[in-house]
Design a protein around this motif. Sequence first.
Motif, PDB file in Angstrom:
ATOM      1  N   GLY A 202       0.719  -1.284   0.005  1.00 56.25           N
ATOM      2  CA  GLY A 202      -0.041  -0.014   0.053  1.00 56.25           C
ATOM      3  C   GLY A 202       0.791   1.277   0.073  1.00 56.25           C
ATOM      4  O   GLY A 202       0.217   2.215  -0.093  1.00 56.25           O
ATOM      5  N   GLN A 203       2.102   1.278  -0.128  1.00 59.90           N
ATOM      6  CA  GLN A 203       2.781   2.432  -0.037  1.00 59.90           C
ATOM      7  C   GLN A 203       3.984   2.462  -1.411  1.00 59.90           C
ATOM      8  O   GLN A 203       4.249   1.300  -1.813  1.00 59.90           O
ATOM      9  CB  GLN A 203       3.634   2.417   1.032  1.00 59.90           C
ATOM     10  CG  GLN A 203       3.137   2.513   2.486  1.00 59.90           C
ATOM     11  CD  GLN A 203       3.834   2.731   3.624  1.00 59.90           C
ATOM     12  OE1 GLN A 203       5.260   3.383   3.476  1.00 59.90           O
ATOM     13  NE2 GLN A 203       3.710   2.409   4.854  1.00 59.90           N
ATOM     14  N   ASN A 204       4.162   3.720  -1.941  1.00 62.46           N
ATOM     15  CA  ASN A 204       4.971   3.787  -3.024  1.00 62.46           C
ATOM     16  C   ASN A 204       6.596   3.892  -2.637  1.00 62.46           C
ATOM     17  O   ASN A 204       6.516   4.666  -1.469  1.00 62.46           O
ATOM     18  CB  ASN A 204       4.522   5.012  -3.673  1.00 62.46           C
ATOM     19  CG  ASN A 204       3.340   4.970  -4.189  1.00 62.46           C
ATOM     20  OD1 ASN A 204       2.620   4.009  -4.518  1.00 62.46           O
ATOM     21  ND2 ASN A 204       2.573   5.919  -4.529  1.00 62.46           N
ATOM     22  N   TYR A 205       7.369   3.471  -3.257  1.00 63.28           N
ATOM     23  CA  TYR A 205       8.807   3.348  -3.100  1.00 63.28           C
ATOM     24  C   TYR A 205       9.405   3.742  -4.258  1.00 63.28           C
ATOM     25  O   TYR A 205       9.166   3.082  -5.343  1.00 63.28           O
ATOM     26  CB  TYR A 205       9.248   2.019  -2.471  1.00 63.28           C
ATOM     27  CG  TYR A 205       8.631   1.627  -1.102  1.00 63.28           C
ATOM     28  CD1 TYR A 205       9.244   1.939   0.166  1.00 63.28           C
ATOM     29  CD2 TYR A 205       7.409   0.717  -1.145  1.00 63.28           C
ATOM     30  CE1 TYR A 205       8.815   1.639   1.387  1.00 63.28           C
ATOM     31  CE2 TYR A 205       6.736   0.470   0.172  1.00 63.28           C
ATOM     32  CZ  TYR A 205       7.583   0.863   1.275  1.00 63.28           C
ATOM     33  OH  TYR A 205       6.915   0.492   2.633  1.00 63.28           O
ATOM     34  N   THR A 206      10.603   4.379  -4.196  1.00 55.12           N
ATOM     35  CA  THR A 206      11.681   4.758  -5.400  1.00 55.12           C
ATOM     36  C   THR A 206      12.372   3.397  -5.398  1.00 55.12           C
ATOM     37  O   THR A 206      12.829   2.748  -4.679  1.00 55.12           O
ATOM     38  CB  THR A 206      12.237   5.991  -5.098  1.00 55.12           C
ATOM     39  OG1 THR A 206      11.435   7.065  -4.660  1.00 55.12           O
ATOM     40  CG2 THR A 206      13.304   5.958  -6.219  1.00 55.12           C
ATOM     41  N   ALA A 207      12.468   3.113  -6.653  1.00 57.28           N
ATOM     42  CA  ALA A 207      13.321   1.959  -7.122  1.00 57.28           C
ATOM     43  C   ALA A 207      14.139   2.351  -8.297  1.00 57.28           C
ATOM     44  O   ALA A 207      13.962   3.193  -8.834  1.00 57.28           O
ATOM     45  CB  ALA A 207      12.711   0.634  -7.254  1.00 57.28           C
ATOM     46  N   HIS A 208      14.950   1.237  -8.972  1.00 59.11           N
ATOM     47  CA  HIS A 208      15.698   1.627 -10.139  1.00 59.11           C
ATOM     48  C   HIS A 208      15.563   0.483 -11.090  1.00 59.11           C
ATOM     49  O   HIS A 208      15.299  -0.689 -10.433  1.00 59.11           O
ATOM     50  CB  HIS A 208      17.100   1.881  -9.789  1.00 59.11           C
ATOM     51  CG  HIS A 208      17.087   2.806  -8.640  1.00 59.11           C
ATOM     52  ND1 HIS A 208      17.156   4.283  -8.732  1.00 59.11           N
ATOM     53  CD2 HIS A 208      17.196   2.771  -7.355  1.00 59.11           C
ATOM     54  CE1 HIS A 208      17.146   4.858  -7.476  1.00 59.11           C
ATOM     55  NE2 HIS A 208      17.419   3.743  -6.781  1.00 59.11           N
ATOM     56  N   VAL A 209      15.502   0.680 -12.311  1.00 55.55           N
ATOM     57  CA  VAL A 209      15.731  -0.312 -13.430  1.00 55.55           C
ATOM     58  C   VAL A 209      16.970  -0.394 -14.260  1.00 55.55           C
ATOM     59  O   VAL A 209      17.165   0.714 -14.894  1.00 55.55           O
ATOM     60  CB  VAL A 209      14.137  -0.231 -14.345  1.00 55.55           C
ATOM     61  CG1 VAL A 209      14.267  -1.450 -15.328  1.00 55.55           C
ATOM     62  CG2 VAL A 209      12.885  -0.272 -13.390  1.00 55.55           C
ATOM     63  N   LEU A 210      17.656  -1.473 -14.221  1.00 53.95           N
ATOM     64  CA  LEU A 210      18.526  -1.584 -15.162  1.00 53.95           C
ATOM     65  C   LEU A 210      18.248  -2.633 -16.384  1.00 53.95           C
ATOM     66  O   LEU A 210      18.018  -3.467 -16.095  1.00 53.95           O
ATOM     67  CB  LEU A 210      20.021  -2.126 -14.341  1.00 53.95           C
ATOM     68  CG  LEU A 210      21.125  -2.158 -15.124  1.00 53.95           C
ATOM     69  CD1 LEU A 210      21.747  -0.748 -15.419  1.00 53.95           C
ATOM     70  CD2 LEU A 210      22.285  -3.116 -14.381  1.00 53.95           C
ATOM     71  N   SER A 211      18.234  -2.024 -17.530  1.00 62.07           N
ATOM     72  CA  SER A 211      17.813  -2.576 -18.548  1.00 62.07           C
ATOM     73  C   SER A 211      18.584  -2.424 -19.770  1.00 62.07           C
ATOM     74  O   SER A 211      19.563  -1.781 -19.753  1.00 62.07           O
ATOM     75  CB  SER A 211      16.327  -2.256 -18.983  1.00 62.07           C
ATOM     76  OG  SER A 211      16.140  -1.060 -19.379  1.00 62.07           O
ATOM     77  N   SER A 212      18.422  -3.137 -20.861  1.00 55.00           N
ATOM     78  CA  SER A 212      19.394  -2.938 -22.102  1.00 55.00           C
ATOM     79  C   SER A 212      18.420  -3.449 -23.327  1.00 55.00           C
ATOM     80  O   SER A 212      17.343  -3.475 -23.123  1.00 55.00           O
ATOM     81  CB  SER A 212      20.444  -4.184 -22.098  1.00 55.00           C
ATOM     82  OG  SER A 212      19.967  -5.359 -22.158  1.00 55.00           O
ATOM     83  N   ASP A 213      18.875  -3.223 -24.576  1.00 57.29           N
ATOM     84  CA  ASP A 213      17.855  -3.380 -25.663  1.00 57.29           C
ATOM     85  C   ASP A 213      17.672  -4.882 -25.596  1.00 57.29           C
ATOM     86  O   ASP A 213      16.635  -5.246 -26.399  1.00 57.29           O
ATOM     87  CB  ASP A 213      18.499  -2.932 -26.889  1.00 57.29           C
ATOM     88  CG  ASP A 213      18.766  -1.335 -26.969  1.00 57.29           C
ATOM     89  OD1 ASP A 213      18.017  -0.717 -26.350  1.00 57.29           O
ATOM     90  OD2 ASP A 213      19.602  -1.059 -27.895  1.00 57.29           O
TER      91      ASP A 213
END
Length: 204
Positions: free
Chosen positions: A91-102
Amino acid sequence: MLKNLLYAILLGVGMAACLADRDDAASGITSEEAIATEVTSEDAIPVPNPAEFLIAKGRVGSIRIGMPIDEMRQLKLPGLQLKDTTLRLEGQNYTAHVLSSDISPSGLVIEQQCEPTCQVWRLSIRDDDYKTAQGIGIGSKFSEVQQHYPIDYTAQGEAGFVAVSKAAGFSFVLDKDQLNKIQRNNLKPEDILANTLVKGILVY
């Protein structure tokens, strides 16, 4: 006089061209290949280092549990893009990060804890390009997981139904559609069918 001068200039240009062709021929490179090589080198797309897709205890590639987020942002990872995102947990929003590529658009989700400074808390594998040294990843069967990792227990969590290996520091998210819905909350490792697929991996 002018005619002789023009002739000398043309002769010089012709000799220079011949020498250039001879140098290319000696090196085994044609003029067309030289042009193609130049264009290719300028337009080359960085390819991610395969080591960045290795799942290991406490880390995935260069990203490790406990790493300061500021240090993570400074990593040089050719072919990979790091973007901020927002996760909603309990029920809460959290900052996260996404590491991606093509080649791996779903990529790796990096969750953080900030107490008081922000550090990597948990890593969530979302793409089947990521594998352990034993070749286990998304799409692996539960029987294959058990061959390499001791499973302490299974449980329903916010990430889904997981099989937890404390020794490895991994939680394997299993395909819920292959589980008995009525008994799901009471399933033990020995109750899971061998061909149940891994849908995600959590590293903590």
